[in-house]
Design an enzyme around this catalytic site. Structure first.
Site, mmCIF file in Angstrom:
data_model
loop_
_atom_site.group_PDB
_atom_site.id
_atom_site.type_symbol
_atom_site.label_atom_id
_atom_site.label_comp_id
_atom_site.label_asym_id
_atom_site.label_seq_id
_atom_site.Cartn_x
_atom_site.Cartn_y
_atom_site.Cartn_z
ATOM 1 N N VAL A 126 0.869 -1.177 0.000
ATOM 2 C CA VAL A 126 0.000 0.000 0.000
ATOM 3 C C VAL A 126 0.905 1.225 0.000
ATOM 4 O O VAL A 126 2.091 1.132 0.301
ATOM 5 C CB VAL A 126 -0.952 0.035 1.224
ATOM 6 C CG1 VAL A 126 -1.971 -1.077 1.130
ATOM 7 C CG2 VAL A 126 -0.167 -0.050 2.527
ATOM 8 N N SER A 127 0.346 2.356 -0.330
ATOM 9 C CA SER A 127 1.169 3.559 -0.502
ATOM 10 C C SER A 127 1.524 4.277 0.793
ATOM 11 O O SER A 127 2.572 4.901 0.889
ATOM 12 C CB SER A 127 0.473 4.546 -1.449
ATOM 13 O OG SER A 127 0.544 4.080 -2.774
#
Length: 204
Positions: free
Chosen positions: A67-68
């Site tokens: 995920v970012s």
């Protein structure tokens, strides 16, 4: 089962040796080349593993999630659970689970770098990811080809993009910022160069 084969030139590039060295190894029995019915030499990925000191049976399956940002930890957990269910249903054993928190544009992610290094060393049989953009935002086909060269398959659960709209927008803004900074740098360089030329002209 398809077996990846390499020409002497391609195999030599993979292990950092010339075709002349491979010919010598073949003559001296150090690494025997295989032959086609027309007597053309070729090598397999198992030959590559021999050179780098690995055995085909040692290769493992690795799942990779990303995920970012830290605010997406719930999304990361959901991604990992979906991955686990997918592997159970497909009868796929996962020997190691890797994850990163970072942009798909960042190719220096710790687990990502480790994963690619292990692929290059011939340690990985399969990489399982939820979506293509979980591995990289752009250039997935290049990394897929790189993995294939080293006998690694990338298994994608879903070909659609997983990224929420906000994450995609953030990555696009990062690209715009990068190119804007480069453009600004070029303009500043041009201005500085023009200034130097004008100063030199005034002195003459």
């Amino acid at each position: 089962m398809n077996i990846e084969i390499y020409s002497p030139k391609r195999f030599g590039a993979m292990i950092g040796r010339t075709t002349q060295t491979l010919q010598r190894w073949d003559r001296e029995g150090i690494l025997l080349a295989k032959r086609t019915p027309t007597d053309r030499r070729y090598y397999t990925h198992d030959d590559y593993l021999k050179v780098v000191g690995q055995k085909a049976s040692e290769r493992i399956n690795i799942s990779y999630c990303r995920v970012s940002s830290a605010s997406q930890k719930k999304d990361l957990q959901s991604q990992k659970q979906a991955m686990e269910q997918f592997c159970i249903v497909s009868g796929r054993a996962i020997h190691e689970k890797l994850e990163d928190i970072g942009s798909g544009l960042n190719y220096k992610r710790k687990s990502f770098v480790s994963l690619m290094s292990r692929v290059e060393r011939g340690e990985v049989h399969e990489i399982v990811i939820a979506h293509k953009d979980r591995l990289v935002r752009f250039g997935f086909e290049w990394f897929e080809h790189f993995c294939k060269l080293h006998g690694t398959r990338i298994i994608v659960m879903n070909s659609d993009s997983l990224s929420p709209e906000q994450e995609t927008t953030k990555d696009l803004l990062s690209i715009i910022h990068c190119f804007s900074s480069r453009l600004y740098g070029l303009r500043k360089y041009k201005e500085d160069l023009t200034k130097i030329v004008q100063e030199q002209g005034s002195k003459n």
